[in-house]
Design an enzyme around this catalytic site. Structure first.
Site, PDB file in Angstrom:
ATOM      1  N   ARG A  45       0.870  -1.186  -0.212  1.00  0.00           N
ATOM      2  CA  ARG A  45      -0.103  -0.082  -0.218  1.00  0.00           C
ATOM      3  C   ARG A  45       0.624   1.271   0.126  1.00  0.00           C
ATOM      4  O   ARG A  45       0.353   2.213   0.065  1.00  0.00           O
ATOM      5  CB  ARG A  45      -0.794  -0.102   1.753  1.00  0.00           C
ATOM      6  CG  ARG A  45      -2.096  -1.007   1.210  1.00  0.00           C
ATOM      7  CD  ARG A  45      -2.284  -1.247   2.382  1.00  0.00           C
ATOM      8  NE  ARG A  45      -1.737  -1.288   3.583  1.00  0.00           N
ATOM      9  CZ  ARG A  45      -1.676  -1.231   4.774  1.00  0.00           C
ATOM     10  NH1 ARG A  45      -2.316  -1.102   5.205  1.00  0.00           N
ATOM     11  NH2 ARG A  45      -0.759  -1.705   5.858  1.00  0.00           N
ATOM     12  N   HIS A  97       5.550   3.705   7.699  1.00  0.00           N
ATOM     13  CA  HIS A  97       3.795   4.511   7.536  1.00  0.00           C
ATOM     14  C   HIS A  97       3.155   3.082   9.062  1.00  0.00           C
ATOM     15  O   HIS A  97       3.576   2.557   9.509  1.00  0.00           O
ATOM     16  CB  HIS A  97       3.997   3.822   6.431  1.00  0.00           C
ATOM     17  CG  HIS A  97       3.394   1.917   6.664  1.00  0.00           C
ATOM     18  ND1 HIS A  97       2.179   1.055   6.331  1.00  0.00           N
ATOM     19  CD2 HIS A  97       5.289   1.518   6.516  1.00  0.00           C
ATOM     20  CE1 HIS A  97       2.975  -0.471   6.379  1.00  0.00           C
ATOM     21  NE2 HIS A  97       3.828  -0.114   5.934  1.00  0.00           N
ATOM     22  N   CYS A 100       2.007  -0.652  10.246  1.00  0.00           N
ATOM     23  CA  CYS A 100       2.654  -0.954   9.132  1.00  0.00           C
ATOM     24  C   CYS A 100       2.456  -3.084  10.205  1.00  0.00           C
ATOM     25  O   CYS A 100       2.908  -2.208  11.757  1.00  0.00           O
ATOM     26  CB  CYS A 100       3.905  -0.738   9.866  1.00  0.00           C
ATOM     27  SG  CYS A 100       5.869  -1.286   8.955  1.00  0.00           S
TER      28      CYS A 100
END
Ligand SMILES: [Zn+2]
Length: 208
Positions: A45, A97, A100
């Site tokens: 993503r 991110h 995660c």
């Protein structure tokens, strides 16, 4: 997503690029001189180029589980060495991110087999910041903060390398810590005070 479509997609992509610039691939094949080394997570993503809005040739990319810069990892060490000494990038970005999976796995008591030593690097980050993290009651907030602190510690690992220290002395290379928030799509600059950290850790890690 059917894997057979990929080659059709590729044909369309080539046509789109050539429509804008007929020399696009000819120019691309002459070499690369990216200004940025991006170290991010392998998570599907979190694409490197798309979230930054950059084109092929603009960013040198390294991705692994949880955007780690492990000191004995030959792969990330080689990427940093090549990017700094040969490509002479001006910026190194470590981008984590939220949400995660690697960081989440490190917060759980599970035997992850061959992943154990990799995840242990994240557990080490937790240990360094245990007072702050144990003070956060909300599990999701704790998890998000560990993502941020992990980025910070991986930036420090980047700075520990001889080539980055040399590049800082010679041409003031910069190291940045970012987090991508999957929930909003926003890229957040953690505004890590690079010179202050550098001064602090150099007492122990200076090589040059
Ligand atoms: Zn991840």
């Amino acid at each position: 997503m059917d894997i057979k479509n990929i080659f059709e997609n590729n044909k369309k992509w080539i046509a789109e690029k050539l429509k804008i610039d007929e020399n696009y691939f000819k120019n691309l094949s002459t070499g690369q001189s990216p200004d940025i080394l991006y170290i991010g997570c392998s998570d599907s993503r979190v694409t490197a180029e798309e979230l930054m809005g950059v084109q092929p040739g603009e960013v040198f990319v390294h991705r692994n589980i949880a955007n780690m810069v492990a000191n004995t990892d030959l792969s990330s060490m080689s990427v940093i060495n090549y990017a700094v000494t040969v490509l002479e990038v001006k910026h190194i970005v470590v981008c984590g991110h939220y949400y995660c999976g690697g960081v989440k796995a490190a917060m759980q008591s599970t035997d992850a087999g061959i992943l154990n030593p990799w995840l242990r690097n994240i557990r080490d980050v937790y240990r360094i910041h245990v007072d702050e993290l144990d003070g956060i009651e909300d599990t999701e907030e704790k998890y998000k903060r560990l993502v941020e602190l992990n980025v910070q510690e991986q930036c420090i690992n980047v700075i520990k390398t001889a080539e980055v220290q040399r590049a800082y002395n010679d041409r003031k290379i910069n190291v940045h810590g970012w987090v991508f928030d999957i929930h909003s799509g926003k890229l957040i600059d953690l505004k890590i005070d690079f010179p202050a950290i550098l001064e602090n850790i150099m007492k122990i890690y200076h090589i040059i």
